[in-house]
Design an enzyme around this catalytic site. Sequence first.
Site, PDB file in Angstrom:
ATOM      1  N   ARG A  12       0.840  -1.202   0.000  1.00 29.51           N
ATOM      2  CA  ARG A  12       0.000   0.000   0.000  1.00 29.51           C
ATOM      3  C   ARG A  12       0.883   1.263   0.000  1.00 29.51           C
ATOM      4  NH1 ARG A  12      -0.622   4.726   2.346  1.00 29.51           N
ATOM      5  NH2 ARG A  12      -0.178   3.782   4.356  1.00 29.51           N
ATOM      6  N   ASP A  13       1.535   1.518   1.109  1.00 30.47           N
ATOM      7  CA  ASP A  13       2.310   2.764   1.242  1.00 30.47           C
ATOM      8  C   ASP A  13       3.453   2.798   0.229  1.00 30.47           C
ATOM      9  OD1 ASP A  13       3.453   5.118   2.167  1.00 30.47           O
ATOM     10  OD2 ASP A  13       3.290   4.577   4.266  1.00 30.47           O
ATOM     11  N   HIS A 206       4.305   4.334  12.758  1.00 29.14           N
ATOM     12  CA  HIS A 206       4.484   4.294  11.297  1.00 29.14           C
ATOM     13  C   HIS A 206       5.552   5.324  10.946  1.00 29.14           C
ATOM     14  CE1 HIS A 206       2.888   3.950   7.073  1.00 29.14           C
ATOM     15  NE2 HIS A 206       3.436   5.151   6.997  1.00 29.14           N
ATOM     16  N   HIS A 208       8.856   6.853   8.704  1.00 30.00           N
ATOM     17  CA  HIS A 208       9.530   6.939   7.406  1.00 30.00           C
ATOM     18  C   HIS A 208      11.016   7.198   7.634  1.00 30.00           C
ATOM     19  CE1 HIS A 208       6.288   6.967   4.261  1.00 30.00           C
ATOM     20  NE2 HIS A 208       5.586   6.904   5.374  1.00 30.00           N
ATOM     21  N   CYS A 239       4.768   9.623   0.285  1.00 26.43           N
ATOM     22  CA  CYS A 239       3.411  10.164   0.306  1.00 26.43           C
ATOM     23  C   CYS A 239       3.307  11.145  -0.842  1.00 26.43           C
ATOM     24  CB  CYS A 239       3.112  10.852   1.637  1.00 26.43           C
ATOM     25  SG  CYS A 239       1.498  11.668   1.628  1.00 26.43           S
ATOM     26  N   ASN A 248       9.441   4.197   3.608  1.00 25.50           N
ATOM     27  CA  ASN A 248       9.122   3.707   4.947  1.00 25.50           C
ATOM     28  C   ASN A 248      10.377   3.121   5.565  1.00 25.50           C
ATOM     29  OD1 ASN A 248       6.248   3.037   3.417  1.00 25.50           O
ATOM     30  ND2 ASN A 248       6.038   3.629   5.544  1.00 25.50           N
TER      31      ASN A 248
HETATM   32 ZN    ZN Z   1       3.589   6.238   5.286  1.00 26.63          ZN
END
Ligand code: ZN
Length: 311
Positions: A12-13, A206, A208, A239, A248
């Site tokens: 996803r990310d 979460h 980065h 993002c 990430n």
């Molecule tokens: Zn993220």
Amino acid sequence: MFDVLISEVGPRDGLQSVKRTMSTPDKQRWIDALVAAGIQEIEVGSFVSPKLLPQMADTAQIVRHALQYPGLTVMALVPNARGAQMAIDAGVHKVTLPVSASEAHSMANVRKTRQEMLEEIAKIAQLRDQQAPHIKIEAGISTAFGCTIQGEVTEDDVVWLAQAAIAAGADESGLSDTTGMANPAQVKRLFNKVRAVIGDKTGAAHMHNTRGLGLANCLAAYDAGVRTFDASLAGLGGCPYAPGASGNVVTEDLTFMFEAMGLSTGINLQALIEARKPLTEALPGEPLYGMTPEAGLPKGFIAATSLGGQR
Ligand code: ZN
């Protein structure tokens, strides 16, 4: 249960910031390899408009593929109640909703104010209660450590939002360093403040790796009692609405750190490194990060998980 849970968010990310669209079979092969390595939770995609993110058009199919693995928690990101309904229909175990602590980022990312996002959580909780009470709802408090658009985000705002999300019906609120601006002292302080208010409803860290502090920030969160960590294989990620935010925290390096510290993750590091292969094949030319895969495991390395770390 293992000592820590590493939640893989690459599909996803990671993919949302990759230009090339990864094919459905390639995504499935990647997920197969992650599961084979012992990954227990995967954020497999997001239910957003395919016009906005063509990369995520096949998320329902990816969810169904991932559901074949017993014991795997299948997560998806949803920006609103409409996405949550699609996620429920697809059969996910958990949805995560990005709730930005920065009003400016919230408008740019989901075109809603923070208050409107809280109302969205209430709607999602209602859908969940009516249709699939077993589904967990996570509020990911994004830009919790700073925002590239707004600049500083106050800690009071973050604590208020984490608490308001729970009050609106979320099961947990995690903190996201969406823009890669966090430092370890700040991470520890803010997680402690949030835990003081919502206790065990505190969710994942979460982080980065934008400025190289991803691992240090995860360790600081661990020290503040956090036991779930989002990470992305090969550090894929970013993002699209946070300029300059890239990558990430690398799953391989994070797993190595915890295993070397004697904290079990349930993940086989060698198999995890091999899980990069389907990624390399599917996304030729895409930069892959990670120090542990480059260096290999130290001679005689014994992972906590291999010592029967399951407690
Ligand atoms: Zn993220």
